[in-house]
Design an enzyme around this catalytic site. Structure first.
Site, PDB file in Angstrom:
ATOM      1  N   ASP A  23       0.815  -1.223   0.000  1.00  0.00           N
ATOM      2  CA  ASP A  23       0.000   0.000   0.000  1.00  0.00           C
ATOM      3  C   ASP A  23       0.843   1.265   0.000  1.00  0.00           C
ATOM      4  O   ASP A  23       0.475   2.265  -0.591  1.00  0.00           O
ATOM      5  CB  ASP A  23      -0.939   0.008   1.215  1.00  0.00           C
ATOM      6  CG  ASP A  23      -0.165   0.049   2.529  1.00  0.00           C
ATOM      7  OD1 ASP A  23       0.682  -0.829   2.743  1.00  0.00           O
ATOM      8  OD2 ASP A  23      -0.407   0.962   3.346  1.00  0.00           O
ATOM      9  N   ASP A  26       5.397   0.068   3.563  1.00  0.00           N
ATOM     10  CA  ASP A  26       5.621  -1.180   4.302  1.00  0.00           C
ATOM     11  C   ASP A  26       5.605  -2.375   3.352  1.00  0.00           C
ATOM     12  O   ASP A  26       5.616  -2.214   2.137  1.00  0.00           O
ATOM     13  CB  ASP A  26       4.564  -1.331   5.411  1.00  0.00           C
ATOM     14  CG  ASP A  26       3.149  -1.231   4.854  1.00  0.00           C
ATOM     15  OD1 ASP A  26       2.957  -1.547   3.664  1.00  0.00           O
ATOM     16  OD2 ASP A  26       2.234  -0.837   5.603  1.00  0.00           O
ATOM     17  N   TYR A 175      -6.533   0.046   7.739  1.00  0.00           N
ATOM     18  CA  TYR A 175      -7.506   0.343   6.676  1.00  0.00           C
ATOM     19  C   TYR A 175      -8.890  -0.138   7.085  1.00  0.00           C
ATOM     20  O   TYR A 175      -9.541  -0.887   6.385  1.00  0.00           O
ATOM     21  CB  TYR A 175      -7.053  -0.269   5.346  1.00  0.00           C
ATOM     22  CG  TYR A 175      -5.825   0.423   4.802  1.00  0.00           C
ATOM     23  CD1 TYR A 175      -5.927   1.684   4.218  1.00  0.00           C
ATOM     24  CD2 TYR A 175      -4.565  -0.159   4.899  1.00  0.00           C
ATOM     25  CE1 TYR A 175      -4.807   2.345   3.740  1.00  0.00           C
ATOM     26  CE2 TYR A 175      -3.432   0.497   4.422  1.00  0.00           C
ATOM     27  CZ  TYR A 175      -3.566   1.750   3.839  1.00  0.00           C
ATOM     28  OH  TYR A 175      -2.445   2.402   3.371  1.00  0.00           O
ATOM     29  N   GLU A 413       5.147   9.588   4.174  1.00  0.00           N
ATOM     30  CA  GLU A 413       4.957   8.270   3.542  1.00  0.00           C
ATOM     31  C   GLU A 413       4.217   8.414   2.215  1.00  0.00           C
ATOM     32  O   GLU A 413       3.168   9.053   2.147  1.00  0.00           O
ATOM     33  CB  GLU A 413       4.168   7.347   4.461  1.00  0.00           C
ATOM     34  CG  GLU A 413       4.137   5.913   3.960  1.00  0.00           C
ATOM     35  CD  GLU A 413       3.630   4.920   5.006  1.00  0.00           C
ATOM     36  OE1 GLU A 413       3.850   3.700   4.815  1.00  0.00           O
ATOM     37  OE2 GLU A 413       3.017   5.337   6.009  1.00  0.00           O
TER      38      GLU A 413
END
Length: 435
Positions: A23, A26, A175, A413
């Site tokens: 995603d 990570d 999520y 990120e």
């Protein structure tokens, strides 16, 4: 405990779930945001493909990398839709390269007994949207995508429930489906209607009843996207059955425009739309997509509308706000910082991304273990050794500031869904005459 045991059992059964995308920074595959990324990339290709030139091949390849994986998730085991690979709670304790990854590849799924209408309907939306992308260039693949989109949607609709409830800490708080699953049922049905033109999906869309009218659009909340998608029929075809969605799309625009009486959107002093502190650019890119797309529909029929208080909205009103957001992201902002890595001369150097922040295998052939990457690399003030060209990060804070700190993941990120939503608007502005 039951979930953990059954997941391990599945791991020993060796289901092939290779492919797809992590995603963000990570090493976990979360299908909920991945499917949304795929839907948005597909929508961008459908709406703006003609402006992409030779890049359309790259767009199709990026979509196919995701849909090949989503097809495996939908078809590998009867009665199951796989929705994730990798235990996020374990993965987030490690800072290691994907090549060295040694965390257990735990898999997660939803089923009639443990439903996940949100993730299933989003998967259906992705497969349906992609089926339109491939319709003329690969009709066989397109039909395969559409057939599976219909099956997955049927599962989402017949076995209603949230995947957050079924999977708990495997997906929350990362999520979690905070907005519930009704928005995905609408979005999935809207995409299947767009892909099939079948009255069955039109009736489904109508049967889902009155909608929420939020002032946001994201991997979690799809209402605004569904309204713009459905409004196309009202604007381009003059179809009165879709007037409701045109109205809802315009209500949304009035909540976004800064000078509208019903505006509920903050803008920074530098002109950036500011929705939420965590990864704000995801909302900016998704909403910008809706602005350019609705503007395009309006321009095709010379349509205008009113936000009240004498605020007339023309296609150019929406286009100007969208262009301001794109320009801000690319460096026209108080810091003169491009939030797209590798673009321009000044961009984020310490992004929160394992592969970017850790040395490559050629520079450091020895393995870096789970916690081996923290001390020398994660906590280092040095710029990342590998430039993740094109990645858009979470972005600045509400004061237009950006610390460029690797540990500050809510700003530093990058994420697939931030990028996917901006592809359409970038193609739109690149493909229009210079101004």
């Amino acid at each position: 405990m039951r979930l953990h045991k059954s997941s391990i059992f599945q791991w020993f059964m060796q289901v092939d779930l290779s492919g797809g995308y992590y995603d963000a920074g990570d090493n976990v595959k979360f299908n909920f945001p991945m499917a949304f990324t795929t839907t948005m990339l597909s929508w961008g290709t459908i709406e703006y493909g003609k402006r992409m030139g030779p890049e359309i091949k790259e767009a199709r390849a990026a979509i196919r990398w995701a849909t090949d994986y989503l097809l495996k998730c939908a078809t590998s085991t009867p009665g199951r839709l796989y929705v994730g690979v990798g235990d996020p709670n374990v993965d987030h304790k490690c800072w290691e390269r994907p090549e060295d990854m040694d965390t257990l590849r735990t898999v997660y799924w939803v089923s009639p007994q443990n439903p996940g209408s949100d993730v299933a309907a989003e998967t259906a939306a992705a497969l349906a949207a992609a089926s339109i992308v491939f319709r003329t260039v690969d009709p066989t693949y397109s039909k395969l995508l559409l057939r599976n989109a219909q099956k997955v949607y049927q599962f989402a609709y017949q076995h209603q429930g949230s995947y957050s409830t079924s999977l708990g800490s495997a997906v929350c708080p990362f999520y979690c489906s905070y907005s519930g699953f009704k928005d995905e049922l609408l979005w999935g049905a809207a995409w299947l209607f767009r892909a099939t033109n079948a009255v069955y999906y039109y009736n489904l869309v109508k049967s889902l009843g009155a909608d929420d009218q939020p002032d946001i659009f994201s991997w979690d909340n799809k209402y605004a996207g569904a309204h713009v998608l459905l409004s196309r029929r009202a604007l381009l075809n003059g179809d009165k059955n879709f007037e409701q969605y045109k109205q809802e799309a315009e209500n949304f625009m009035c909540k976004i425009l800064p000078n509208s009486p019903s505006s509920s959107t903050q803008y920074t002093q530098g002109g950036l739309m500011y929705k939420l502190p965590d990864s704000n650019l995801q909302y900016v890119t998704s909403i910008t997509f809706l602005l350019t797309t609705y503007s395009k529909y309006m321009a095709a029929t010379k349509h205008t509308f009113n936000c009240g208080g004498g605020v007339l909205v023309t296609p150019n009103t929406l286009r100007s706000i969208a262009k301001r957001q794109v320009d801000y992201i690319l460096g026209e902002n108080p810091l003169k910082m491009s939030y797209m890595v590798g673009y321009g001369s000044y961009f984020p150097k310490r992004i929160h991304h394992r592969g970017s922040s850790l040395p490559s295998l050629s520079a450091h052939p020895q393995a870096i273990g789970c916690d081996g990457g923290f001390q020398p690399f994660y906590y280092s003030m040095n710029p990342n050794p590998n430039i993740l060209v094109g990645a858009i990060v979470g972005g600045p804070n509400q004061n237009d500031g950006f610390p460029d700190d690797r540990g500050d993941y809510s700003h530093s990120e990058p994420a697939t869904y931030i990028n996917a939503a901006l592809v359409g608007p970038l193609a739109y502005f690149a493909g229009t005459a210079s101004h």
